[in-house]
Design an enzyme around this catalytic site. Structure first.
Site, PDB file in Angstrom:
ATOM      1  N   SER A 139       0.869  -1.169   0.000  1.00  0.00           N
ATOM      2  CA  SER A 139       0.000   0.000   0.000  1.00  0.00           C
ATOM      3  C   SER A 139       0.909   1.224   0.000  1.00  0.00           C
ATOM      4  O   SER A 139       1.710   1.395   0.920  1.00  0.00           O
ATOM      5  CB  SER A 139      -0.887  -0.020   1.246  1.00  0.00           C
ATOM      6  OG  SER A 139      -1.612   1.175   1.352  1.00  0.00           O
ATOM      7  N   LYS A 149      -1.099  -1.087  -4.453  1.00  0.00           N
ATOM      8  CA  LYS A 149      -2.292  -0.310  -4.085  1.00  0.00           C
ATOM      9  C   LYS A 149      -1.871   1.131  -3.907  1.00  0.00           C
ATOM     10  O   LYS A 149      -0.863   1.413  -3.256  1.00  0.00           O
ATOM     11  CB  LYS A 149      -2.877  -0.877  -2.795  1.00  0.00           C
ATOM     12  CG  LYS A 149      -3.782   0.062  -1.990  1.00  0.00           C
ATOM     13  CD  LYS A 149      -4.496  -0.725  -0.908  1.00  0.00           C
ATOM     14  CE  LYS A 149      -4.647   0.064   0.376  1.00  0.00           C
ATOM     15  NZ  LYS A 149      -5.227  -0.768   1.445  1.00  0.00           N
ATOM     16  N   LYS A 193      -3.203   5.135  -2.868  1.00  0.00           N
ATOM     17  CA  LYS A 193      -4.248   5.878  -2.161  1.00  0.00           C
ATOM     18  C   LYS A 193      -4.767   6.979  -3.070  1.00  0.00           C
ATOM     19  O   LYS A 193      -3.975   7.636  -3.775  1.00  0.00           O
ATOM     20  CB  LYS A 193      -3.663   6.483  -0.879  1.00  0.00           C
ATOM     21  CG  LYS A 193      -3.250   5.446   0.161  1.00  0.00           C
ATOM     22  CD  LYS A 193      -4.464   4.760   0.786  1.00  0.00           C
ATOM     23  CE  LYS A 193      -4.047   3.883   1.955  1.00  0.00           C
ATOM     24  NZ  LYS A 193      -5.203   3.260   2.617  1.00  0.00           N
ATOM     25  N   ASP A 252      -7.383   2.893  -3.092  1.00  0.00           N
ATOM     26  CA  ASP A 252      -8.062   2.940  -1.791  1.00  0.00           C
ATOM     27  C   ASP A 252      -8.370   4.394  -1.456  1.00  0.00           C
ATOM     28  O   ASP A 252      -7.462   5.218  -1.356  1.00  0.00           O
ATOM     29  CB  ASP A 252      -7.155   2.326  -0.711  1.00  0.00           C
ATOM     30  CG  ASP A 252      -7.851   2.202   0.644  1.00  0.00           C
ATOM     31  OD1 ASP A 252      -9.031   2.606   0.773  1.00  0.00           O
ATOM     32  OD2 ASP A 252      -7.200   1.686   1.596  1.00  0.00           O
ATOM     33  N   GLU A 281     -11.222   0.298  -3.275  1.00  0.00           N
ATOM     34  CA  GLU A 281     -11.410   0.039  -1.846  1.00  0.00           C
ATOM     35  C   GLU A 281     -12.079   1.225  -1.150  1.00  0.00           C
ATOM     36  O   GLU A 281     -11.623   2.366  -1.274  1.00  0.00           O
ATOM     37  CB  GLU A 281     -10.032  -0.244  -1.222  1.00  0.00           C
ATOM     38  CG  GLU A 281     -10.075  -0.689   0.226  1.00  0.00           C
ATOM     39  CD  GLU A 281      -8.680  -1.064   0.740  1.00  0.00           C
ATOM     40  OE1 GLU A 281      -7.773  -1.317  -0.074  1.00  0.00           O
ATOM     41  OE2 GLU A 281      -8.503  -1.081   1.973  1.00  0.00           O
ATOM     42  N   ASP A 319     -13.532  -2.091   3.311  1.00  0.00           N
ATOM     43  CA  ASP A 319     -12.566  -2.179   4.401  1.00  0.00           C
ATOM     44  C   ASP A 319     -13.280  -1.668   5.662  1.00  0.00           C
ATOM     45  O   ASP A 319     -13.863  -2.457   6.422  1.00  0.00           O
ATOM     46  CB  ASP A 319     -11.319  -1.347   4.022  1.00  0.00           C
ATOM     47  CG  ASP A 319     -10.309  -1.154   5.140  1.00  0.00           C
ATOM     48  OD1 ASP A 319     -10.572  -1.548   6.288  1.00  0.00           O
ATOM     49  OD2 ASP A 319      -9.224  -0.576   4.893  1.00  0.00           O
ATOM     50  N   LYS A 356      -9.304  -7.083   8.213  1.00  0.00           N
ATOM     51  CA  LYS A 356      -8.289  -6.606   9.156  1.00  0.00           C
ATOM     52  C   LYS A 356      -8.645  -7.165  10.523  1.00  0.00           C
ATOM     53  O   LYS A 356      -9.761  -6.984  10.999  1.00  0.00           O
ATOM     54  CB  LYS A 356      -8.266  -5.077   9.210  1.00  0.00           C
ATOM     55  CG  LYS A 356      -7.663  -4.422   7.980  1.00  0.00           C
ATOM     56  CD  LYS A 356      -7.629  -2.915   8.113  1.00  0.00           C
ATOM     57  CE  LYS A 356      -7.037  -2.274   6.862  1.00  0.00           C
ATOM     58  NZ  LYS A 356      -7.258  -0.815   6.834  1.00  0.00           N
ATOM     59  N   GLY A 387      -3.778  -3.952   6.151  1.00  0.00           N
ATOM     60  CA  GLY A 387      -2.764  -3.607   7.143  1.00  0.00           C
ATOM     61  C   GLY A 387      -3.087  -2.293   7.817  1.00  0.00           C
ATOM     62  O   GLY A 387      -3.863  -1.489   7.288  1.00  0.00           O
TER      63      GLY A 387
HETATM   64  O1  OSB Z   1      -7.132   1.710   4.548  1.00  0.00           O
HETATM   65  O2  OSB Z   1      -5.879   0.053   4.294  1.00  0.00           O
HETATM   66  C1  OSB Z   1      -6.085   1.136   4.815  1.00  0.00           C
HETATM   67  C2  OSB Z   1      -3.025   2.253   6.802  1.00  0.00           C
HETATM   68  C3  OSB Z   1      -3.624   2.848   7.888  1.00  0.00           C
HETATM   69  C4  OSB Z   1      -5.007   2.909   7.934  1.00  0.00           C
HETATM   70  C5  OSB Z   1      -5.767   2.382   6.906  1.00  0.00           C
HETATM   71  C6  OSB Z   1      -5.174   1.764   5.821  1.00  0.00           C
HETATM   72  C7  OSB Z   1      -3.775   1.732   5.763  1.00  0.00           C
HETATM   73  C8  OSB Z   1      -3.035   1.186   4.644  1.00  0.00           C
HETATM   74  C9  OSB Z   1      -1.638   0.707   4.912  1.00  0.00           C
HETATM   75  O3  OSB Z   1      -3.441   1.155   3.504  1.00  0.00           O
HETATM   76  C10 OSB Z   1      -1.523  -0.770   4.955  1.00  0.00           C
HETATM   77  C11 OSB Z   1      -0.172  -1.180   5.508  1.00  0.00           C
HETATM   78  O4  OSB Z   1       0.787  -1.112   4.764  1.00  0.00           O
HETATM   79  O5  OSB Z   1      -0.091  -1.542   6.696  1.00  0.00           O
HETATM   80 MG    MG Z   2      -8.257   0.517   3.250  1.00  0.00          MG
END
Ligand code: OSB
Ligand code: MG
Length: 368
Positions: free
Chosen positions: A135, A161, A163, A188, A213, A238, A262, A290
Site C-alpha cells: 500500500s 495499491k 491511495k 483505496d 477500496e 474495508d 483486518k 494492514g
Molecule cells: O485503509 O488500508 C487502509 C493504513 C492505515 C489505515 C488504513 C489503511 C492503511 C493502509 C496501509 O493502507 C496498509 C499497511 O501497509 O499496513
Molecule cells: Mg483501506
C-alpha cells in the site's frame, strides 16, 4: 488455561517514511502491545488502532483505557478453554473492536505456544506462503509515486495499491497505468467520496483495476450498493466490515464483491475467520489489510493470511518498509517472488525483542 496476568505497553515507533491517506498523515506510530501469561508462557497481541479516531472511532488513548479498564479485566483470571472463547468474554463491550482484538489475538499466540504449534496451523491455515502487495501512501507528485511503484515492483511485490482522494484520482491513476499497463493495481479512497462522485469513480473503470477500496462513508453499505451498480470495477469494503454479519449484509445488498479483512477491525482472529469462512464459502475473494503494524501485528496478519480464502495479495509487506528496526526477530522479509513463508516456530513464529520493546515503551501497566 487460566489467564494469570496481562501487561500493557505503549511504544512509540517512527515510520521510515510518512504515510498519507485521504484522512491524514502518520509519521510516528503509537502502538499498544498486550502480553498475556498462563502456565509459565506468554503470548503477544498488538492493538491495530490509529493514533487518531480518523480511520474508525478508536484511537490509541481510547484503546488503552478500554483494554486496561474493561477488556483486560474481563479476561484476567478467567479459565479459557479455547482462544475462540475470548471474544465472548469481552462481548459486552460495544464497538472498540481493535481494543478487544488486541487481547484476543494475544491469547491465540499464547495457546499456540502452549500447544507448541504455529499459530497459522492452529487457525486452520493451509497456505505455506502468502502473497504480498504493498500500500503506497499519497505522494507529493505523480513522478514520486511512479518511482515508488518501480521500487516495490523491483522488490517482487505482486500487487500495488495506491491511495486516492478527490483531486488525486483519475489523472493520477491514468499516469500509473500508462507507465505500468499490466500490473495488478488497486486504489483505496478511505471514504473520501460520496455517491455524488459516482460518475467520477466510474471513470476509473477504464484502468482495469482489481478493485476500488472503500470509496464511500466508513459506516455505509447502502450507498456502496448503489455505487456498485454504477461502476464495473469490483468494490472492496474495508472500514464498513466489522463482523461476519456485516459481510453477510454487505454482500447480500451488493455493496461490494471483495472484502479486506483486518484483524483488529473485526475484533480478532475468531471473527476474522468467520468473515473469511462466510466469504470463502460463497466464492467471494478476501485479502488481508494492514494498519502499519509493528512486528507482532504483522506476524498475526501473516498467520491469518494462510487461511485458504486469502486469494488476493494482502497489504502485508516487509518490516523494513516501515521500521528501521522491528520489534521482532527475525524481521519480516519478503522473497524475491513477493511472498512471505509461513513461519515454522510456535505461536506467531517470531520472537519479540523485549529489550527493544522496553527501550521504546512510554507507559506500562499491569492488570492483575
Ligand atoms: O485503509 O488500508 C487502509 C493504513 C492505515 C489505515 C488504513 C489503511 C492503511 C493502509 C496501509 O493502507 C496498509 C499497511 O501497509 O499496513
Ligand atoms: Mg483501506
Amino acid at each position: 488455561m487460566k489467564i494469570e496476568r496481562i501487561e500493557l505497553r505503549e511504544i512509540r515507533l517512527p515510520l521510515v517514511a510518512p504515510f498519507e491517506t485521504s484522512f491524514g498523515r502518520t509519521t510516528e506510530r503509537r502502538i499498544i502491545l498486550v502480553k498475556v501469561f498462563a502456565d509459565g508462557l506468554a503470548g503477544w497481541g498488538e492493538c491495530t488502532v490509529g493514533e487518531n479516531p480518523f480511520y474508525n472511532h478508536e484511537a490509541t488513548d481510547t484503546a488503552w483505557v478500554v483494554i486496561r479498564d474493561f477488556a483486560g479485566p474481563m479476561v484476567l483470571g478467567r479459565e479459557v478453554e479455547s482462544p475462540g472463547d475470548v471474544s465472548a468474554l469481552t462481548s459486552r463491550i460495544r464497538g472498540n473492536r481493535m481494543a478487544r482484538g488486541a487481547v484476543e489475538t494475544a491469547v491465540w499466540d499464547l495457546e499456540a505456544r502452549r500447544q507448541g504449534v504455529p499459530l497459522w496451523r492452529l487457525l486452520g491455515g493451509t497456505q505455506e506462503e502468502i502473497a504480498c502487495g504493498v500500500s503506497i501512501g499519497l505522494q507529493e507528485t505523480d513522478a514520486a509515486l511512479l518511482e515508488k511503484i518501480e521500487t516495490e515492483l523491483a522488490a517482487g511485490y505482486r500487487r500495488i495499491k495506491i491511495k486516492i482522494k478527490p483531486g488525486r484520482d483519475v489523472d493520477m491513476t491514468r499516469a500509473v497505468r500508462r507507465e505500468f499497463p499490466e500490473i495488478p493495481l488497486t486504489v483505496d479512497a478511505n471514504s473520501a467520496y460520496t455517491l455524488e462522485d459516482a460518475e467520477r469513480l466510474a471513470r476509473l473503470d477504464e484502468f482495469g483495476l482489481l478493485l476500488i477500496e472503500q470509496p464511500l462513508a466508513y459506516d455505509d453499505i447502502i450507498d456502496h450498493a448503489e455505487l456498485q451498480r454504477q461502476v464495473k470495477t469490483a468494490i472492496c469494503l474495508d472500514e464498513s466490515i466489522l463482523s461476519a454479519e456485516d459481510a453477510r449484509k454487505a454482500l447480500g445488498l451488493g455493496a461490494c464483491r471483495i472484502i479486506n479483512i483486518k484483524l483488529g477491525r473485526v475484533s480478532g482472529h475468531a471473527e476474522a475467520r468467520r468473515v473469511h469462512d462466510y466469504c470463502h464459502g460463497r466464492g467471494v475473494r478476501v485479502w488481508c489489510g494492514g494498519m502499519l503494524e509493528a512486528g507482532v501485528g504483522r506476524a498475526h496478519n501473516i498467520a491469518m493470511s494462510t487461511l485458504p480464502g486469502f486469494t488476493l495479495p494482502g497489504d502485508v509487506s516487509a518490516s523494513k518498509r516501515y521500521w528501521s528496526e522491528d520489534i521482532i526477530t527475525p524481521a519480516v522479509e519478503v522473497t524475491a517472488r513477493g511472498t512471505i513463508p509461513a513461519p515454522a516456530g510456535p505461536g506467531i513464529g517470531y520472537e519479540v525483542n523485549e529489550a527493544r520493546v522496553s527501550s521504546l515503551a512510554v507507559r506500562t501497566e499491569v492488570i492483575r
